[in-house]
Design a protein around this motif. Sequence first.
Motif, short mmCIF file in Angstrom:
data_model
loop_
_atom_site.label_atom_id
_atom_site.label_comp_id
_atom_site.label_asym_id
_atom_site.label_seq_id
_atom_site.Cartn_x
_atom_site.Cartn_y
_atom_site.Cartn_z
N MET A 1 0.83 -1.21 0.00
CA MET A 1 0.00 0.00 0.00
C MET A 1 0.87 1.26 0.00
O MET A 1 0.60 2.22 -0.74
N ARG A 2 1.89 1.26 0.82
CA ARG A 2 2.76 2.44 0.91
C ARG A 2 3.59 2.61 -0.36
O ARG A 2 3.82 3.74 -0.82
N TYR A 3 4.04 1.51 -0.92
CA TYR A 3 4.79 1.57 -2.18
C TYR A 3 3.93 2.18 -3.29
O TYR A 3 4.38 3.08 -4.01
N ASN A 4 2.70 1.73 -3.41
CA ASN A 4 1.82 2.23 -4.46
C ASN A 4 1.52 3.71 -4.30
O ASN A 4 1.43 4.45 -5.28
N LYS A 5 1.38 4.15 -3.04
CA LYS A 5 1.12 5.57 -2.79
C LYS A 5 2.32 6.42 -3.17
O LYS A 5 2.19 7.47 -3.82
N ILE A 6 3.52 6.00 -2.77
CA ILE A 6 4.74 6.75 -3.11
C ILE A 6 4.99 6.71 -4.61
O ILE A 6 5.42 7.70 -5.22
N LEU A 7 4.72 5.57 -5.22
CA LEU A 7 4.90 5.43 -6.67
C LEU A 7 4.01 6.43 -7.42
O LEU A 7 4.45 7.06 -8.40
N GLU A 8 2.78 6.57 -6.96
CA GLU A 8 1.86 7.54 -7.58
C GLU A 8 2.42 8.96 -7.47
O GLU A 8 2.37 9.75 -8.43
N GLN A 9 2.97 9.29 -6.30
CA GLN A 9 3.53 10.63 -6.10
C GLN A 9 4.78 10.83 -6.96
O GLN A 9 5.01 11.91 -7.50
N ARG A 10 5.58 9.78 -7.09
CA ARG A 10 6.78 9.88 -7.94
C ARG A 10 6.39 10.09 -9.39
O ARG A 10 7.00 10.89 -10.11
N ASN A 11 5.38 9.36 -9.86
CA ASN A 11 4.93 9.51 -11.24
C ASN A 11 4.37 10.90 -11.51
O ASN A 11 4.57 11.46 -12.59
N ASN A 12 3.68 11.46 -10.52
CA ASN A 12 3.19 12.84 -10.66
C ASN A 12 4.36 13.82 -10.76
O ASN A 12 4.32 14.78 -11.54
N LEU A 13 5.40 13.58 -9.97
CA LEU A 13 6.58 14.44 -10.00
C LEU A 13 7.26 14.38 -11.37
O LEU A 13 7.73 15.40 -11.88
N LEU A 14 7.31 13.20 -11.97
CA LEU A 14 7.97 13.04 -13.27
C LEU A 14 7.29 13.85 -14.37
O LEU A 14 7.92 14.17 -15.40
N LYS A 15 6.05 14.21 -14.16
CA LYS A 15 5.32 15.01 -15.16
C LYS A 15 5.49 16.51 -14.95
O LYS A 15 5.00 17.32 -15.75
#
Length: 361
Positions: free
Chosen positions: A151-165
């Motif tokens: 759950m925590r990985y998926n949440k951080i991954l979503e934030q990282r993907n938003n940052l990449l944009k």
Amino acid sequence: MRIKKLNLKNFRNYENESVNFSEGLNVLFGRNAQGKTNCAEAVFYLCTGTSPRCRRDKQLIRHGCDFAEISALAEGRYGVVEITARITENGREVRVNGNKITKNADILGNIYSVFFSPHELRLIQDGPDERRRFLNVSISQLSKSYYVALMRYNKILEQRNNLLKNRDISLVYETLPVWDEQLCKYAAVIAFKRAEFASMLSPIAENIHAELTDGAEKLEISPEKKYKGDEKQLAERLFNELSANYERDIRLGYTGSGPHRDDLDILIDGTDAKTFASQGQTRTAALSIKLSEVEIFKRLSGEYPVLILDDVMSELDLPRRKKLAARTQGLQTILTCTHAERVLYGKEVNKIKIDDGKIKS
């Protein structure tokens, strides 16, 4: 582990029904579209907090109703447990032995369950998402730390993907290492647990598959080979991989490395099952994997899970039906079919007829 009683209220096509299960084989039978699979689905939902058939809980509510409520009374090596789930359009409330559950992780591990239906052929035929889902559901039941890390990985991954944009490239390069340190911490737990699970799954599945096919085929399963080592080594390796691919990830706008890209290699006689296996081979391989899951639960938890077999017998020839029936000895099995006599073979079973959402034992 066994479920003694299941109550269904406004769940799918059920208005208000109860089912009593025996310790051994329970056969839910009746014509198609009467509610057999819905009953099996309710059991799995109470075990895992998820449906094997839909992504949104509100789809489980009976048409025209405001809520659905399901509950189960079960007994295992640690005593009796009662789980209740009340589902509304806006969410759900789950209670275990009367205590309200505030974390989804606390639903897991109370009742263990393995679910198999013809749709599980997707495990072999479809893309990596299906195989990751299989790993996630199975391992999460056995390890709350895995579920929390996921759950925590998926949440951080979503934030990282938003940052990449983000168009501020300098900000992206400056901030990525901060996210990656946290991401890799949870990624390491996920990758390690998956590799551990696959190492148990492969030899058991190979033996069961050989049994089901009379030794005519060899089934092999292996996880991503790039993720090896302990959690510290895995975290360092992934951090370095992410750092080396900043430019690629920024160009793509998403994270191209990590457990969210993992897969399992499933081979039959040395060839890729997804590409080359026939329908019959695929069905037997998927069943072998699910029966292996049952044995892993027994090994790690100390007791067998509830085995749910939804409309499986009609897809198997007579010898494999008999072998599967023999495999259910010693554990509680909930099996759905259209004609009960086709699966009994003289065994004593709890036959439960279902007719238009009504239980007729």
